[in-house]
Write a protein that holds these residues in place. Structure first.
Motif, PDB file in Angstrom:
ATOM      1  N   ARG A  38       0.835  -1.209   0.000  1.00  0.00           N
ATOM      2  CA  ARG A  38       0.000   0.000   0.000  1.00  0.00           C
ATOM      3  C   ARG A  38       0.866   1.253   0.000  1.00  0.00           C
ATOM      4  N   THR A  39       1.918   1.238   0.816  1.00  0.00           N
ATOM      5  CA  THR A  39       2.808   2.392   0.914  1.00  0.00           C
ATOM      6  C   THR A  39       3.498   2.666  -0.413  1.00  0.00           C
ATOM      7  N   THR A  40       3.810   1.629  -1.140  1.00  0.00           N
ATOM      8  CA  THR A  40       4.480   1.768  -2.434  1.00  0.00           C
ATOM      9  C   THR A  40       3.508   2.165  -3.538  1.00  0.00           C
ATOM     10  N   LEU A  41       2.347   1.515  -3.564  1.00  0.00           N
ATOM     11  CA  LEU A  41       1.423   1.695  -4.684  1.00  0.00           C
ATOM     12  C   LEU A  41       0.557   2.951  -4.605  1.00  0.00           C
ATOM     13  N   ARG A  42       0.139   3.350  -3.404  1.00  0.00           N
ATOM     14  CA  ARG A  42      -0.779   4.489  -3.284  1.00  0.00           C
ATOM     15  C   ARG A  42      -0.234   5.760  -3.951  1.00  0.00           C
ATOM     16  N   PRO A  43       1.021   6.166  -3.669  1.00  0.00           N
ATOM     17  CA  PRO A  43       1.523   7.388  -4.328  1.00  0.00           C
ATOM     18  C   PRO A  43       1.580   7.266  -5.855  1.00  0.00           C
ATOM     19  N   ARG A  44       1.921   6.102  -6.346  1.00  0.00           N
ATOM     20  CA  ARG A  44       1.969   5.889  -7.794  1.00  0.00           C
ATOM     21  C   ARG A  44       0.583   6.039  -8.410  1.00  0.00           C
ATOM     22  N   LEU A  45      -0.402   5.429  -7.770  1.00  0.00           N
ATOM     23  CA  LEU A  45      -1.764   5.501  -8.290  1.00  0.00           C
ATOM     24  C   LEU A  45      -2.324   6.921  -8.202  1.00  0.00           C
ATOM     25  N   GLU A  46      -2.048   7.600  -7.107  1.00  0.00           N
ATOM     26  CA  GLU A  46      -2.515   8.975  -6.963  1.00  0.00           C
ATOM     27  C   GLU A  46      -1.868   9.886  -8.004  1.00  0.00           C
ATOM     28  N   SER A  47      -0.587   9.674  -8.261  1.00  0.00           N
ATOM     29  CA  SER A  47       0.112  10.455  -9.269  1.00  0.00           C
ATOM     30  C   SER A  47      -0.465  10.194 -10.659  1.00  0.00           C
ATOM     31  N   ARG A  48      -0.718   8.938 -10.948  1.00  0.00           N
ATOM     32  CA  ARG A  48      -1.299   8.558 -12.248  1.00  0.00           C
ATOM     33  C   ARG A  48      -2.676   9.198 -12.412  1.00  0.00           C
ATOM     34  N   ARG A  49      -3.494   9.130 -11.380  1.00  0.00           N
ATOM     35  CA  ARG A  49      -4.835   9.724 -11.448  1.00  0.00           C
ATOM     36  C   ARG A  49      -4.727  11.237 -11.674  1.00  0.00           C
ATOM     37  N   HIS A  50      -3.811  11.880 -10.974  1.00  0.00           N
ATOM     38  CA  HIS A  50      -3.623  13.324 -11.119  1.00  0.00           C
ATOM     39  C   HIS A  50      -3.234  13.682 -12.554  1.00  0.00           C
ATOM     40  N   ARG A  51      -2.291  12.932 -13.133  1.00  0.00           N
ATOM     41  CA  ARG A  51      -1.866  13.198 -14.512  1.00  0.00           C
ATOM     42  C   ARG A  51      -3.014  12.986 -15.498  1.00  0.00           C
ATOM     43  N   LEU A  52      -3.796  11.948 -15.279  1.00  0.00           N
ATOM     44  CA  LEU A  52      -4.931  11.684 -16.171  1.00  0.00           C
ATOM     45  C   LEU A  52      -5.968  12.800 -16.083  1.00  0.00           C
ATOM     46  N   LEU A  53      -6.235  13.268 -14.877  1.00  0.00           N
ATOM     47  CA  LEU A  53      -7.197  14.362 -14.701  1.00  0.00           C
ATOM     48  C   LEU A  53      -6.685  15.641 -15.366  1.00  0.00           C
ATOM     49  N   GLU A  54      -5.382  15.899 -15.295  1.00  0.00           N
ATOM     50  CA  GLU A  54      -4.805  17.058 -15.973  1.00  0.00           C
ATOM     51  C   GLU A  54      -4.963  16.938 -17.488  1.00  0.00           C
ATOM     52  N   GLN A  55      -4.718  15.753 -18.018  1.00  0.00           N
ATOM     53  CA  GLN A  55      -4.873  15.541 -19.449  1.00  0.00           C
ATOM     54  C   GLN A  55      -6.325  15.759 -19.869  1.00  0.00           C
ATOM     55  N   LEU A  56      -7.243  15.270 -19.061  1.00  0.00           N
ATOM     56  CA  LEU A  56      -8.661  15.440 -19.341  1.00  0.00           C
ATOM     57  C   LEU A  56      -9.029  16.915 -19.345  1.00  0.00           C
ATOM     58  N   GLN A  57      -8.507  17.648 -18.392  1.00  0.00           N
ATOM     59  CA  GLN A  57      -8.789  19.079 -18.301  1.00  0.00           C
ATOM     60  C   GLN A  57      -8.224  19.816 -19.523  1.00  0.00           C
ATOM     61  N   GLN A  58      -7.028  19.464 -19.958  1.00  0.00           N
ATOM     62  CA  GLN A  58      -6.427  20.099 -21.122  1.00  0.00           C
ATOM     63  C   GLN A  58      -7.222  19.791 -22.386  1.00  0.00           C
ATOM     64  N   LEU A  59      -7.737  18.584 -22.471  1.00  0.00           N
ATOM     65  CA  LEU A  59      -8.522  18.179 -23.627  1.00  0.00           C
ATOM     66  C   LEU A  59      -9.837  18.954 -23.693  1.00  0.00           C
ATOM     67  N   SER A  60     -10.404  19.227 -22.527  1.00  0.00           N
ATOM     68  CA  SER A  60     -11.676  19.941 -22.468  1.00  0.00           C
ATOM     69  C   SER A  60     -11.519  21.423 -22.802  1.00  0.00           C
ATOM     70  N   ALA A  61     -10.314  21.947 -22.643  1.00  0.00           N
ATOM     71  CA  ALA A  61     -10.093  23.386 -22.869  1.00  0.00           C
ATOM     72  C   ALA A  61     -10.081  23.738 -24.338  1.00  0.00           C
TER      73      ALA A  61
END
Length: 61
Positions: A38-61
């Protein structure tokens, strides 16, 4: 009359939402893992989700 519709942004948006869903499901499954995983995977998953949300936001703009 020629109708030209660019559906590529719609597909990209759909793909991003699908990947965000996969990441969120993986985050929900973390509770089944041991503490070290959990300690290893949680930051990776949160980072991935953040990057995906940023990409989605850029696409919507």
């Amino acid at each position: 009359m020629e109708l030209s519709v660019n559906l590529e942004p719609v597909y990209q948006q759909h793909d991003l939402w699908m990947e965000i869903g996969r990441v969120e499901m993986a985050m929900e499954q973390l509770e089944r893992r041991n503490e070290r995983e959990r300690t290893t995977l949680r930051p990776r998953l949160e980072s991935r989700r953040h990057r995906l949300l940023e990409q989605l936001q850029q696409l919507s703009a």
